[in-house]
Design an enzyme around this catalytic site. Structure first.
Site, mmCIF file in Angstrom:
data_model
loop_
_atom_site.group_PDB
_atom_site.id
_atom_site.type_symbol
_atom_site.label_atom_id
_atom_site.label_comp_id
_atom_site.label_asym_id
_atom_site.label_seq_id
_atom_site.Cartn_x
_atom_site.Cartn_y
_atom_site.Cartn_z
ATOM 1 N N SER A 18 0.769 -1.407 0.185
ATOM 2 C CA SER A 18 0.065 0.197 -0.127
ATOM 3 C C SER A 18 0.755 1.184 0.007
ATOM 4 O O SER A 18 1.899 1.145 0.579
ATOM 5 C CB SER A 18 -0.761 0.009 1.406
ATOM 6 O OG SER A 18 -1.285 1.100 1.277
ATOM 7 N N TYR A 56 -1.712 0.085 10.396
ATOM 8 C CA TYR A 56 -1.960 -0.643 9.092
ATOM 9 C C TYR A 56 -0.743 -0.518 8.138
ATOM 10 O O TYR A 56 -0.256 -1.555 7.624
ATOM 11 C CB TYR A 56 -3.155 -0.102 8.561
ATOM 12 C CG TYR A 56 -3.685 -0.526 7.016
ATOM 13 C CD1 TYR A 56 -3.833 -1.617 6.611
ATOM 14 C CD2 TYR A 56 -3.244 0.531 5.898
ATOM 15 C CE1 TYR A 56 -4.098 -2.141 5.609
ATOM 16 C CE2 TYR A 56 -3.334 0.357 4.653
ATOM 17 C CZ TYR A 56 -3.615 -1.191 4.492
ATOM 18 O OH TYR A 56 -3.818 -1.505 3.061
ATOM 19 N N LYS A 67 2.211 -3.541 6.662
ATOM 20 C CA LYS A 67 2.558 -3.535 5.213
ATOM 21 C C LYS A 67 3.924 -3.670 5.023
ATOM 22 O O LYS A 67 4.578 -4.226 4.228
ATOM 23 C CB LYS A 67 1.882 -2.482 4.121
ATOM 24 C CG LYS A 67 0.143 -2.876 4.061
ATOM 25 C CD LYS A 67 -0.124 -4.112 3.416
ATOM 26 C CE LYS A 67 -1.458 -4.428 3.523
ATOM 27 N NZ LYS A 67 -2.060 -5.625 2.786
HETATM 28 N N1 LIG Z 1 -8.902 -0.963 -1.245
HETATM 29 C C1 LIG Z 1 -7.646 -0.230 -1.230
HETATM 30 O O1 LIG Z 1 -7.801 1.110 -1.374
HETATM 31 C C2 LIG Z 1 -6.333 -0.819 -0.927
HETATM 32 C C3 LIG Z 1 -5.314 0.095 -1.133
HETATM 33 C C4 LIG Z 1 -4.123 -0.373 -0.665
HETATM 34 C C5 LIG Z 1 -3.943 -1.815 0.002
HETATM 35 N N2 LIG Z 1 -4.907 -2.624 -0.084
HETATM 36 C C6 LIG Z 1 -4.631 -4.072 0.160
HETATM 37 O O2 LIG Z 1 -5.387 -4.873 -0.816
HETATM 38 C C7 LIG Z 1 -5.796 -5.752 0.058
HETATM 39 C C8 LIG Z 1 -7.372 -6.323 -0.547
HETATM 40 O O3 LIG Z 1 -8.070 -5.042 -0.161
HETATM 41 P P1 LIG Z 1 -9.661 -5.103 -0.474
HETATM 42 O O4 LIG Z 1 -9.790 -3.507 -0.586
HETATM 43 O O5 LIG Z 1 -10.131 -6.093 -1.444
HETATM 44 O O6 LIG Z 1 -10.200 -5.471 0.886
HETATM 45 P P2 LIG Z 1 -11.440 -6.339 1.211
HETATM 46 O O7 LIG Z 1 -11.680 -6.215 2.733
HETATM 47 O O8 LIG Z 1 -12.453 -6.187 0.445
HETATM 48 O O9 LIG Z 1 -10.740 -7.896 0.857
HETATM 49 C C9 LIG Z 1 -10.052 -8.479 1.657
HETATM 50 C C10 LIG Z 1 -10.577 -9.862 1.646
HETATM 51 O O10 LIG Z 1 -9.548 -10.927 2.575
HETATM 52 C C11 LIG Z 1 -10.358 -11.489 3.373
HETATM 53 N N3 LIG Z 1 -9.783 -11.680 4.813
HETATM 54 C C12 LIG Z 1 -9.424 -10.577 5.568
HETATM 55 N N4 LIG Z 1 -8.880 -11.166 6.426
HETATM 56 C C13 LIG Z 1 -8.553 -12.778 6.243
HETATM 57 C C14 LIG Z 1 -7.989 -13.611 7.021
HETATM 58 N N5 LIG Z 1 -7.340 -13.459 8.145
HETATM 59 N N6 LIG Z 1 -7.969 -14.980 6.542
HETATM 60 C C15 LIG Z 1 -8.731 -15.158 5.248
HETATM 61 N N7 LIG Z 1 -9.402 -14.280 4.753
HETATM 62 C C16 LIG Z 1 -9.259 -12.882 5.171
HETATM 63 C C17 LIG Z 1 -11.756 -10.675 3.583
HETATM 64 O O11 LIG Z 1 -12.949 -11.663 4.064
HETATM 65 C C18 LIG Z 1 -11.856 -10.071 2.408
HETATM 66 O O12 LIG Z 1 -12.532 -10.981 1.424
HETATM 67 C C19 LIG Z 1 -5.633 -5.963 1.261
HETATM 68 O O13 LIG Z 1 -4.420 -6.618 1.600
HETATM 69 C C20 LIG Z 1 -5.479 -4.257 1.484
HETATM 70 O O14 LIG Z 1 -4.560 -4.017 2.617
HETATM 71 C C21 LIG Z 1 -6.354 -2.058 -0.475
#
Ligand SMILES: NC(=O)c1ccc[n+]([C@@H]2O[C@H](COP(=O)([O-])OP(=O)(O)OC[C@H]3O[C@@H](n4cnc5c(N)ncnc54)[C@H](O)[C@@H]3O)[C@@H](O)[C@H]2O)c1
Length: 338
Positions: free
Chosen positions: A131, A155, A159
């Site tokens: 991130s 958070y 990362k």
């Molecule tokens: N959305 C953003 O703007 C953004 C920006 C930077 C980084 N990220 C990173 O991208 C990744 C995905 O983000 P997203 O927006 O799709 O989030 P999201 O919450 O929609 O998806 C995360 C998924 O992981 C699953 N999950 C969480 N913890 C878990 C665990 N311990 N075991 C099994 N499953 C688990 C959840 O059920 C969910 O389906 C994350 O690592 C997040 O930190 C997202």
């Protein structure tokens, strides 16, 4: 969809990709692209946030990746697989300040378990969801990958530690690694795959409009052209395509870099985003000005030069597509605006 655990994969000779967190917002987009390529996909998700219907024809293993007791399940799910894309993590900045140990347990221990399972299953390729939060409050208007990592919340720290741990696995067991540092992800590739969480600007604006309220702008006195914060908005489908490019990159014998910004290099202000949502929806998006929030830098835009040069990836969708697709997905979901 087929729900079971554990699972042995790769039996029919097709390339198998294991996607942790594949039932979530970004993961579900990547799962769909992989399925469209004819690949076999195994999703590992605890469905705490994700929804099973989002994984389509992928096989779903319901498991908490952060629980060390699940390493054997993970190992079995990975066996015969070609690569892992690790999305599963907690991503709420405010919650991470309240529950730092849980964030480290979920995000850092979760990745540790995945790496142990990869080594045991003999899977060498990993794309890790990092991130822009790793940078904290950078000085430069356009942030390069070699900028100092100085996250300002747990958070972002999880990362950074995740990247370190994955780099150590490169040295220890020959992991092939691509860490993708996402900037502001928004929009939807398909109306049914919109962002279900209201944590980022676009869904926050849509939620206010749905409630018949004015969207908020947190501070309009920043040193930016219109006084509101400038961010780098990446269409989630462009981001999903970056993961496909990253997996292909990991097959190359020479890999000059392991960390890539996934941004557009173009900043958009909060006002510009709200205006685009007004154009897409036809709604009155006149905003109210609220006080600044602590920890919001004026500019946070990623320099995408490295990912363009090394992976050949460039964002192809702009703010109008982001706003229009987010609006369409919002209307298609349970939160329709009458
Ligand atoms: N959305 C953003 O703007 C953004 C920006 C930077 C980084 N990220 C990173 O991208 C990744 C995905 O983000 P997203 O927006 O799709 O989030 P999201 O919450 O929609 O998806 C995360 C998924 O992981 C699953 N999950 C969480 N913890 C878990 C665990 N311990 N075991 C099994 N499953 C688990 C959840 O059920 C969910 O389906 C994350 O690592 C997040 O930190 C997202």
């Amino acid at each position: 969809m087929n729900v079971f655990a554990p699972v042995r994969v790769g039996y029919d000779g097709r390339v198998t990709t294991i996607v942790t967190g594949g039932a979530g917002y970004i993961g579900a987009h990547v799962v769909r692209l992989l399925l469209e390529r004819g690949e076999e996909v195994v999703v590992v998700d605890d469905l705490s946030i994700g929804v099973a219907s989002r994984v389509g024809a992928a096989r779903l293993v319901v498991a908490d990746v952060a629980d060390p007791a699940n390493v054997p399940v993970l190992t079995e799910a990975l066996r015969g697989g070609d690569s892992v894309i690790h999305f599963a993590a907690r991503k709420q900045v405010g919650q991470s300040v309240d529950l730092p140990a849980w964030y480290f347990q979920q995000n850092v221990a979760g990745l540790a378990n995945v790496l142990i399972a990869m080594e045991r299953a003999g899977v060498e390729k990993l794309v890790f969801s990092s991130s822009a939060a790793t940078y904290g409050l950078p000085d430069a208007a356009l942030v390069r990958e070699d900028a100092t990592l100085d996250p300002i919340n747990p958070y972002g720290q999880t990362k950074v530690v995740g990247e370190w741990m994955a780099h150590d696995a490169v040295l220890s067991f020959g992991l092939r690694l691509a860490c993708l540092r996402y900037f502001n992800v928004a929009g939807a590739g398909w109306p049914e795959l919109g962002d279900p969480a209201v944590l980022n600007l676009v869904p926050m604006v849509l939620e206010k409009l749905a409630a018949g309220e004015a969207p908020a702008i947190f501070g309009d006195d920043y040193p930016t052209p219109d006084g509101t914060c400038v961010r780098d908005y990446v269409h989630v489908l462009d981001l999903a395509e970056a993961h496909i490019a990253a997996i292909e990159y990991l097959d190359r014998p020479e890999r000059p870099a392991t960390v890539f910004n996934v941004g557009t290099g173009e900043g958009a202000s909060v006002r510009q985003v709200i205006e685009q949502i007004g154009i897409a929806s036809g709604l009155d998006t006149t905003a109210r000005i609220a006080p600044r929030r602590p920890g919001d830098p004026a500019y946070l835009v990623g320099d995408p030069s490295r990912i363009a040069e090394v992976l050949g990836w460039r964002a192809s969708r702009g703010l109008p597509e982001i706003a229009a697709s987010a609006w369409q997905a919002w209307q298609a979901g349970p939160r329709r605006i009458a």
